[in-house]
Design a protein around this motif. Structure first.
Motif, mmCIF file in Angstrom:
data_model
loop_
_atom_site.group_PDB
_atom_site.id
_atom_site.type_symbol
_atom_site.label_atom_id
_atom_site.label_comp_id
_atom_site.label_asym_id
_atom_site.label_seq_id
_atom_site.Cartn_x
_atom_site.Cartn_y
_atom_site.Cartn_z
ATOM 1 N N ARG A 81 0.837 -1.203 0.000
ATOM 2 C CA ARG A 81 0.000 0.000 0.000
ATOM 3 C C ARG A 81 0.873 1.254 0.000
ATOM 4 N N GLN A 82 1.924 1.266 0.831
ATOM 5 C CA GLN A 82 2.850 2.398 0.906
ATOM 6 C C GLN A 82 3.494 2.649 -0.450
ATOM 7 N N THR A 83 3.905 1.584 -1.092
ATOM 8 C CA THR A 83 4.547 1.709 -2.412
ATOM 9 C C THR A 83 3.577 2.295 -3.431
ATOM 10 N N ALA A 84 2.339 1.841 -3.403
ATOM 11 C CA ALA A 84 1.332 2.329 -4.353
ATOM 12 C C ALA A 84 1.088 3.821 -4.169
ATOM 13 N N PHE A 85 0.971 4.251 -2.906
ATOM 14 C CA PHE A 85 0.724 5.670 -2.657
ATOM 15 C C PHE A 85 1.961 6.510 -2.983
ATOM 16 N N ARG A 86 3.151 5.984 -2.733
ATOM 17 C CA ARG A 86 4.364 6.722 -3.093
ATOM 18 C C ARG A 86 4.415 6.952 -4.595
ATOM 19 N N ARG A 87 4.153 5.907 -5.352
ATOM 20 C CA ARG A 87 4.191 6.034 -6.808
ATOM 21 C C ARG A 87 3.103 6.982 -7.323
ATOM 22 N N LYS A 88 1.922 6.929 -6.683
ATOM 23 C CA LYS A 88 0.831 7.804 -7.110
ATOM 24 C C LYS A 88 1.190 9.269 -6.861
ATOM 25 N N TRP A 89 1.761 9.545 -5.682
ATOM 26 C CA TRP A 89 2.163 10.930 -5.396
ATOM 27 C C TRP A 89 3.262 11.385 -6.360
ATOM 28 N N GLU A 90 4.194 10.518 -6.658
ATOM 29 C CA GLU A 90 5.268 10.888 -7.593
ATOM 30 C C GLU A 90 4.707 11.177 -8.985
ATOM 31 N N THR A 91 3.721 10.380 -9.385
ATOM 32 C CA THR A 91 3.088 10.611 -10.694
ATOM 33 C C THR A 91 2.338 11.939 -10.707
ATOM 34 N N LEU A 92 1.591 12.222 -9.644
ATOM 35 C CA LEU A 92 0.843 13.474 -9.573
ATOM 36 C C LEU A 92 1.776 14.677 -9.568
ATOM 37 N N ILE A 93 2.860 14.582 -8.821
ATOM 38 C CA ILE A 93 3.825 15.686 -8.762
ATOM 39 C C ILE A 93 4.453 15.920 -10.133
ATOM 40 N N GLY A 94 4.806 14.854 -10.811
ATOM 41 C CA GLY A 94 5.441 14.972 -12.117
ATOM 42 C C GLY A 94 4.499 15.422 -13.218
ATOM 43 N N SER A 95 3.197 15.215 -13.012
ATOM 44 C CA SER A 95 2.221 15.542 -14.061
ATOM 45 C C SER A 95 1.781 16.998 -14.040
ATOM 46 N N ASP A 96 2.153 17.739 -13.001
ATOM 47 C CA ASP A 96 1.727 19.130 -12.824
ATOM 48 C C ASP A 96 0.208 19.252 -12.666
ATOM 49 N N LYS A 97 -0.462 18.165 -12.267
ATOM 50 C CA LYS A 97 -1.909 18.216 -12.086
ATOM 51 C C LYS A 97 -2.303 18.615 -10.664
ATOM 52 N N LEU A 98 -1.312 18.722 -9.805
ATOM 53 C CA LEU A 98 -1.566 19.229 -8.464
ATOM 54 C C LEU A 98 -1.491 20.753 -8.516
ATOM 55 N N GLY A 99 -2.561 21.440 -8.172
ATOM 56 C CA GLY A 99 -2.508 22.887 -8.094
ATOM 57 C C GLY A 99 -1.661 23.330 -6.908
#
Length: 509
Positions: free
Chosen positions: A221-239
């Protein structure tokens, strides 16, 4: 029945603040400005939300309609407030007719799709109506303004803010009858009516979907959330606001060094800071969330927050190395109130943040806090948030009364010349010693005997409608209200011979 047959002219009753001390009533325009700039419409120490709302309604009727409209736009676009401009628009519609002022105002201040339904919900309350079916006699000018607002929103915005509530966007569409600009927009309106708008992609929906998945272990679960946050940060979709509010979650997810570097770069981008329109105390809230973390990147992100908040007043002028400034922060009991029901940030925090921002731009500055006593506290420049925490740690050293007169009394007794005395307070000052000493008395004497050219700036953080010193240029006293970095724009206007109202009256409608 009793009658007063006296023909003698009665003296007006003295103005008393909430502590029972003598005070000065603001003009209707200044009082409305201060009430709006500090309005979270939640209960405060001295005033309930209902009392504040009733006072706003009365003040709208006492002021020029054009000024009320300018103030509503100023509150939405400069102070970053959402609810109170809608209140002003609805109240203005009650008393002003005959032109397009209200419709243009509504179209201007409604900048998110959910503000359409929020305005209608308040209209129902203000007119003692219940539910969307009772709004069929909506003010024509409100109706026209909301129709114009509807035309600005695309399918993503309509879907994102189509939420359950007293009034839904579908109800609003039927009430205001916006004319679609195109066939494509008409198709969106039809989808809204049928409840068929596609679920919009947001970072919240991404994380929510992930949270509903089943994982074999906590590590997976930790790994999944880490990867999801990294993807969101890299995508510039986080305001910017989403990034600011999720810093703790991101570090707790143990994201990579590269992702942290991206976070720091985004936080410290001066252009992004300006576009995000964050109230300064939001940075303090994020800073405090990070302090307990054990992540090796915590210090790096804390420094990024210091850099980000420092961008707020880079262009402040009139505070060179030779300008002698005193920054005094009220840490009394009445300042220990949250700015809104859902916030952990106190009025006390707002005063400290604004005070330390100002301190960071001054060359010759004395900083301190007052309660029962006044205490000078020397702190290094360039560490706004860390300095706020230091004040917070030491606030009990001065007690919890509101003896603001001590700030000026100390200057007078030292015969210390100051050019500008800045007091961040809720303006409910009094003398807890029982001697009746007032800030007005001390200020008058200080200007007479020590510093004739000194100026006093009251930063009103609560907007209760009265102040401890009469606000007049000839007294060297000015009022600034609110919680945003825009208070420093007002400060600039004062430097140029204007007033707190000057910035508002610049607004074009």
């Amino acid at each position: 029945m009793r009658f007063n047959f006296s023909f003698r002219k009665n003296k007006p009753a003295p103005v008393l603040n909430h502590e029972g001390a003598l005070a000065y009533q603001l003009t209707p325009a200044l009082e409305l400005y201060a009430a709006v700039a500090t309005a979270a419409l939640s209960d405060q120490f001295y005033e309930t939300a209902g009392t504040r709302l009733q006072r706003l309604r009365e003040l709208v009727r006492q002021n020029d309609p054009r000024f009320v409209a300018q103030l509503a736009v100023y509150a939405r676009e400069q102070l970053y407030l959402r609810s109170v401009p809608l209140v002003l628009a609805v109240e203005l519609a009650q008393v002003h007719r005959g032109d397009v002022l209200v419709s243009r105002l509504v179209a201007r201040v409604v900048q998110r799709a959910d503000e359409i339904t929020e305005l209608l919900a308040f209209y129902a309350v203000a007119n003692q109506r219940q539910g969307p079916k009772t709004l069929n006699r909506l003010s024509k000018q409100l109706q026209k303004g909301l129709a114009l607002a509807f035309n600005r929103f695309d399918g993503y915005q309509l879907a994102k803010y189509d939420r359950a509530g007293q009034v839904r966007l579908r109800d609003a569409l039927f009430l205001v009858h916006p004319q679609a600009k195109s066939a494509a927009q008409q198709a969106l309106f039809d989808q809204l009516v049928r409840g068929e708008l596609p679920t919009p992609y947001t970072w919240e929906t991404e994380l929510s979907a992930l949270g509903q998945q089943q994982f074999a272990s906590a590590a997976e679960r930790q790994t999944a959330f880490r990867r999801k946050w990294e993807t969101l940060i890299g995508s510039d979709k986080l305001g910017y606001m989403a990034l600011l509010r999720n810093l703790r979650n991101i570090l707790e997810a143990d994201v990579s060094a590269a992702a942290v570097e991206q976070v720091v770069a985004a936080l410290t981008d001066a252009g992004a800071v300006a576009r995000s329109k964050q109230l300064p105390f939001r940075y303090l809230a994020a800073y405090r969330e990070l302090l307990p973390l054990r992540s090796g990147y915590t210090a790096l992100v804390l420094q990024a927050l210091e850099t980000a908040i420092g961008h707020s007043i880079q262009n402040l002028r009139g505070f060179g190395a030779e300008t002698r400034v005193v920054v005094a922060c009220d840490v009394s009991g009445s300042m220990q109130q949250p700015v809104s029901q859902r916030s952990k940030v106190l009025l006390y925090d707002v005063g400290l943040v604004l005070g330390m921002l100002l301190q960071s731009r001054c060359g010759h500055v004395v900083t301190g806090m007052f309660g029962d006593t006044w205490k000078r506290v020397a702190l290094p420049k360039g560490q706004v948030l860390r300095n706020v925490q230091e004040f917070y740690r030491r606030e009990g050293e001065v007690g919890y009364s509101t003896n603001g007169y001590l700030v000026v009394q100390d200057l007078r007794q030292r015969r210390e010349v100051a050019d500008k005395v800045m007091i961040f307070t809720d303006c409910q000052l009094w003398d807890s010693t029982g001697q009746g000493t007032t800030l007005a008395q001390e200020w008058r004497e200080y200007r007479r005997t020590v510093a004739p050219q000194a100026r006093l700036y009251l930063f009103d953080l609560a907007g209760h409608g009265n102040v401890p010193v009469q606000v007049k240029p000839e007294n060297g006293v000015a009022l600034i209200a609110g919680w945003s970095d825009k208070v420093f724009d007002v400060l600039q206007a004062l430097e140029n011979g204007g007033s707190a109202l000057t910035e508002i009256e610049k607004i074009e409608l």
